[in-house]
Enzyme design. Structure first.
Site, PDB file in Angstrom:
ATOM      1  N   ASP A 316       0.828  -1.205   0.000  1.00 41.22           N
ATOM      2  CA  ASP A 316       0.000   0.000   0.000  1.00 41.22           C
ATOM      3  C   ASP A 316       0.864   1.257   0.000  1.00 41.22           C
ATOM      4  O   ASP A 316       1.962   1.276   0.557  1.00 41.22           O
ATOM      5  CB  ASP A 316      -0.895   0.006   1.247  1.00 41.22           C
ATOM      6  N   GLU A 371       0.852  -0.602  -5.264  1.00 38.22           N
ATOM      7  CA  GLU A 371      -0.198   0.406  -5.406  1.00 38.22           C
ATOM      8  C   GLU A 371       0.507   1.743  -5.666  1.00 38.22           C
ATOM      9  O   GLU A 371       0.880   2.456  -4.748  1.00 38.22           O
ATOM     10  CB  GLU A 371      -1.060   0.500  -4.142  1.00 38.22           C
TER      11      GLU A 371
END
Length: 661
Positions: A316, A371
């Protein structure tokens, strides 16, 4: 190329230093075997912490009546502290499984701080308490995995999941509930990978797991560590791999039950001063160049692979890591000057290279996904080529495009060329995970695709007994078409957020002060698809059969599609991939008889997926017994072509039946 070489050189230097000073990355990444609290063969306990800013370190808890200073640690070099606690006379451990403990830090300014070890494996919060408690987790009979890891799938079809919201009831669901009730649904829908969100412990439930407080602890709000292991093991028994949504881009600023100010300073795990704070996220930023921070983070990666048998990670917030300004407020155009220069955080980039090197060295079949919204070149290229080493990146422009079309344009004004450009705009040999929507679009303040399409009518007109209104008709047809063209044209992997496959109504909102701590929107109403009187079953059926067809034909692992048509007036998109011919008619009202479509393949074609089929909530305007024969009549740059009836708002997939399966 020069900068990629610089990055690779720096990566190689750190890897060499780890080898010279720590005996290699294999040993370096096993920090969890000594840091924290560990039972010794003689029944004693070995405890170790890294607290370079501390004046003194002690262990306290239930075992000593919470006397803060009776068990002092011995100071070692490089800010490390250790403690050995001998066993009782009967050779049993002094700190039993399930007891509460804390590290006591005396700071250089004279403060006495009660802290949870950064290496804590289990933390819980009692009802009514604000902070979490560290629970010594050392069960007599730990869970034993029964099933081996599945082989790396040829194509990646990801079901993005959150355990806590996986029940239709207004409460936090459990690992056990997910294992028994959700895993069979995922298997039935044809997904072969689960991406688990919000597993790393986070004190604030509404953070969606992105404000991590305890990095080695599986969230206790869903159950015990053994329950999570059973979940992963059960998924493996179904042939489903499991990825962890890992958050190493930042950490919660909590100090009582987080990493912040662990040793009484702001520079232990994080950058000191303003550089250590992410102003937008209100969180702390790791000092990736610090030796012990590298040990902590790399050991954390290995912990989830070894202890819980995860099959890889979705990293992330990679964009925030890559740039000193964290990409805040930047609109990346793709110009290479945006990716190379002093504004790139080389320490963070090299950490990501080290993490990918570790993951793929330990388990070559593991999968890592970045991401990154910036489009950093070579992020998914091999490390030996100076790349970041990720297997995939998220194609984050695709969901934004669909939301933009639904918000700003009439159906007849959709630009076919722009849709195709967005879906195919990726670098050669850098694999992308395509998705029409993820959890981001479902969150309060935004809308899911189904809600953008059908809005309030989802409350009143989703019954098969109610009239098929224009809004519901349009919504159901476009929902299927958007997902299919994203699946087939947008990448080398596909992702869906739980519930969105059947057009889950409403948005996602976690209990918080702003909604009176309500769980009403923090749930997934899977039972809606089981009701034969509701139209949700049609979308669910289409998603299932779309995935099953991909499993059979493998377009995600095939080379990129050849697009032969993107006709603005007719609103037709046609392309070939994996030996299949895909035809999309996005026109809101026009159907076409004997529409000529180009193909590379001669022979007989049959319909293998039809969004207009009755079982998918369509109008059943096509006869699936029809044979379509291509002829050597060149069209749109293809040597052959065929004629097909293509109704409005319909997606068709044709397969050449003369080819071997």
């Amino acid at each position: 190329k020069a900068l990629a070489y610089v990055w690779y050189k720096k990566f190689s230097e750190i890897l060499r230093n780890i080898g010279e000073n720590e005996g290699g990355i294999d040993k370096f990444s096993r920090g969890y075997e000594t840091f924290g609290i560990h039972r010794c063969a003689d029944g004693g306990l070995y405890c170790k912490e890294w607290a370079p800013g501390a004046e003194g370190v002690f262990l306290t808890g239930d075992f000593n009546g919470w006397n803060p200073f009776s068990y002092p640690y011995k100071k070692l070099d490089y800010g490390k502290w250790e403690l050995y606690i001998p066993p009782k006379l009967d050779k049993s451990v002094l700190v039993p499984h399930g007891s509460k403990v804390k590290v006591v830090i005396t700071s250089k300014s004279g403060e006495i701080l009660y802290r949870i070890s950064p290496w804590a494996k289990y933390v819980t919060r009692e009802v009514g308490n604000v902070n979490y408690d560290w629970i010594h987790w050392d069960p007599e009979y730990p869970y034993k995995f029964k099933h081996s890891r599945p082989k790396k799938p040829r194509s990646l079809r990801i079901y993005e999941s959150h355990v806590g919201i996986s029940s239709h009831e207004g409460k936090i669901a459990s690992y056990k509930h997910f294992t028994c009730n959700v895993l069979p649904r995922i298997k039935g829908l044809g997904y072969n990978c689960i991406q688990m969100m919000a597993i790393m412990e986070h004190a604030y439930y509404a953070s969606f797991g992105y404000q991590v407080t305890s990095f080695f602890a599986a969230s206790s709000r869903y159950g015990t560590p053994e329950d999570l292991k059973e979940l992963v093991d059960t998924a493996h028994s179904m042939g489903i791999i499991v990825l962890l949504d890992v958050v190493h881009s930042h950490a919660s600023k909590n100090s009582e039950d987080g990493l912040n100010m662990f040793d009484g300073t702001d520079s232990c795990f994080f950058h000191s001063g303003p550089r250590g704070t992410h102003n937008v996220w209100d969180s702390k930023l790791f000092a990736y160049s610090n030796w012990e921070v590298l040990r902590f983070l790399l050991s954390n990666i290995r912990w989830w692979l070894e202890e819980y048998c995860f099959d890889g990670f979705r990293f992330d917030g990679v964009t925030s890591m890559l740039y000193h300004d964290h990409g805040v407020g930047k609109s990346f155009s793709g110009d290479y000057s945006e990716y190379f220069g002093l504004h790139v955080d080389e320490d963070a980039l090299v950490y990501l290279m080290l993490a990918n090197h570790l993951v793929h060295t330990l388990y070559p079949d593991s999968i890592t996904i970045a991401e990154d919204v910036s489009g950093m070149p070579a992020l998914c290229s091999p490390i030996l080529q100076g790349g970041g080493g990720f297997d995939y990146r998220l194609a984050m422009a695709i969901p934004d495009k669909w939301i933009q079309l639904l918000k700003e344009y009439k159906d007849e004004d959709w630009n076919m060329g722009n849709i195709v450009y967005t879906l195919t705009n990726r670098r050669y040999l850098e694999k992308c995970i395509a998705y029409a929507e993820s959890h981001d679009q479902a969150l309060v303040g935004d809308k899911s695709l189904a809600f953008w399409l059908m809005d309030a009518e989802m409350y009143t007109n989703m019954s098969v007994l109610a009239p098929f209104t224009p809004v519901i008709d349009r919504g159901i047809q476009l929902h299927k078409m958007i997902r299919l063209i994203t699946h087939t044209l947008g990448g080398e992997g596909y992702l869906n957020f739980m519930g969105n496959e059947f057009g889950h109504p409403e948005w996602l909102d976690f209990p918080r002060k702003g909604n009176d701590e309500s769980y009403h929107y923090a749930r997934r109403q899977f039972h809606l698809t089981d009701d034969d009187l509701l139209r949700y079953k049609f979308l669910n059926n289409f998603d299932r059969d779309m995935n099953r067809l991909e499993e059979r034909c493998g377009w995600l692992s095939a080379p990129q599609a050849h697009v032969s048509e993107k006709h603005e007036g007719n609103k037709i998109i046609a392309f070939e991939r994996a030996g299949l011919l895909f035809i999309f008619n996005f026109h809101p009202s026009k159907s076409y008889t004997d529409y000529r479509v180009g193909t590379a393949l001669p022979g007989k074609f049959k319909i293998v997926l039809d969004s207009d089929a009755a079982e998918y909530g369509g109008h059943h305007r096509l006869d699936h017994n029809t044979d379509f024969f291509s002829e050597p009549f060149g069209h749109n740059g293809r040597p052959n072509s065929l004629l097909v009836y293509i109704p409005n708002r319909v997606a068709l997939v044709l397969q050449n039946v003369d080819l071997p399966n």
